[in-house]
Design a protein around this motif. Structure first.
Motif, PDB file in Angstrom:
ATOM      1  N   ALA A  10       2.939  32.492  29.531  1.00 56.01           N
ATOM      2  CA  ALA A  10       3.039  32.825  30.960  1.00 56.01           C
ATOM      3  C   ALA A  10       1.906  32.169  31.750  1.00 56.01           C
ATOM      4  O   ALA A  10       2.113  31.679  32.864  1.00 56.01           O
ATOM      5  CB  ALA A  10       3.025  34.332  31.150  1.00 56.01           C
ATOM      6  N   GLU A  11       0.712  32.152  31.169  1.00 56.98           N
ATOM      7  CA  GLU A  11      -0.420  31.506  31.835  1.00 56.98           C
ATOM      8  C   GLU A  11      -0.190  30.005  31.982  1.00 56.98           C
ATOM      9  O   GLU A  11      -0.480  29.422  33.025  1.00 56.98           O
ATOM     10  CB  GLU A  11      -1.710  31.772  31.063  1.00 56.98           C
ATOM     11  CG  GLU A  11      -2.930  31.178  31.741  1.00 56.98           C
ATOM     12  CD  GLU A  11      -4.214  31.392  30.963  1.00 56.98           C
ATOM     13  OE1 GLU A  11      -5.286  31.255  31.583  1.00 56.98           O
ATOM     14  OE2 GLU A  11      -4.159  31.687  29.744  1.00 56.98           O
ATOM     15  N   LEU A  12       0.341  29.369  30.941  1.00 59.37           N
ATOM     16  CA  LEU A  12       0.654  27.939  31.023  1.00 59.37           C
ATOM     17  C   LEU A  12       1.638  27.656  32.157  1.00 59.37           C
ATOM     18  O   LEU A  12       1.458  26.704  32.921  1.00 59.37           O
ATOM     19  CB  LEU A  12       1.242  27.427  29.704  1.00 59.37           C
ATOM     20  CG  LEU A  12       0.283  27.063  28.596  1.00 59.37           C
ATOM     21  CD1 LEU A  12       1.069  26.617  27.368  1.00 59.37           C
ATOM     22  CD2 LEU A  12      -0.675  25.981  29.038  1.00 59.37           C
ATOM     23  N   ILE A  13       2.673  28.465  32.248  1.00 58.96           N
ATOM     24  CA  ILE A  13       3.671  28.280  33.309  1.00 58.96           C
ATOM     25  C   ILE A  13       3.005  28.394  34.673  1.00 58.96           C
ATOM     26  O   ILE A  13       3.190  27.531  35.540  1.00 58.96           O
ATOM     27  CB  ILE A  13       4.823  29.296  33.152  1.00 58.96           C
ATOM     28  CG1 ILE A  13       5.627  28.982  31.892  1.00 58.96           C
ATOM     29  CG2 ILE A  13       5.716  29.308  34.392  1.00 58.96           C
ATOM     30  CD1 ILE A  13       6.583  30.082  31.469  1.00 58.96           C
ATOM     31  N   PHE A  14       2.211  29.434  34.871  1.00 61.98           N
ATOM     32  CA  PHE A  14       1.529  29.649  36.147  1.00 61.98           C
ATOM     33  C   PHE A  14       0.615  28.471  36.492  1.00 61.98           C
ATOM     34  O   PHE A  14       0.644  27.944  37.615  1.00 61.98           O
ATOM     35  CB  PHE A  14       0.723  30.959  36.088  1.00 61.98           C
ATOM     36  CG  PHE A  14      -0.124  31.187  37.303  1.00 61.98           C
ATOM     37  CD1 PHE A  14       0.447  31.677  38.468  1.00 61.98           C
ATOM     38  CD2 PHE A  14      -1.475  30.895  37.276  1.00 61.98           C
ATOM     39  CE1 PHE A  14      -0.341  31.878  39.606  1.00 61.98           C
ATOM     40  CE2 PHE A  14      -2.270  31.091  38.399  1.00 61.98           C
ATOM     41  CZ  PHE A  14      -1.698  31.584  39.565  1.00 61.98           C
ATOM     42  N   LEU A  15      -0.197  28.036  35.529  1.00 68.83           N
ATOM     43  CA  LEU A  15      -1.150  26.955  35.784  1.00 68.83           C
ATOM     44  C   LEU A  15      -0.458  25.616  36.020  1.00 68.83           C
ATOM     45  O   LEU A  15      -0.891  24.824  36.865  1.00 68.83           O
ATOM     46  CB  LEU A  15      -2.148  26.850  34.628  1.00 68.83           C
ATOM     47  CG  LEU A  15      -3.108  28.027  34.480  1.00 68.83           C
ATOM     48  CD1 LEU A  15      -3.886  27.924  33.167  1.00 68.83           C
ATOM     49  CD2 LEU A  15      -4.058  28.109  35.668  1.00 68.83           C
TER      50      LEU A  15
END
Length: 101
Positions: A10-15
């Motif tokens: 989820a963090e990868l997607i956001f970043l």
């Protein structure tokens, strides 16, 4: 990847979306875990999401995408617009999702 490590995915997607990389962000949903880095450094949790190429590392069509997480470093190796390696450095240990019994 997102089934095993949902929070980092989820963090990868956001970043990636914040970095203006919507296509790469969408591809995170389908990333598979192929292997760990294997360097055994205590600050590294990097993972391969594609088989490693033979000979020269990656070759043409390769680029790095450096992201700006709140903590540590996240650097992606992208080949032909496909994430093949996620470098995860100096970050808290990732927790694997435990499958329900």
């Amino acid at each position: 990847m997102r089934e095993v490590f949902p929070e980092p995915a989820a963090e990868l997607i956001f970043l990636l979306e914040a970095e203006g990389e919507p296509e790469l962000a969408a591809s995170v949903h389908d990333l598979r875990l192929v292997g760990e880095c294997g360097c055994r450094d205590d600050f590294c949790q990097s993972i391969r999401t594609s088989d490693q190429p033979r000979g020269q590392p990656y070759g043409s069509g390769h680029r790095n995408v450096s992201l700006s997480p709140a903590e540590g470093m996240l650097i992606l190796d992208v080949v032909d617009e496909r994430i093949v390696y996620v470098e995860i450095l100096f970050r808290p240990p990732m927790r694997r999702r435990v499958a329900p019994e």
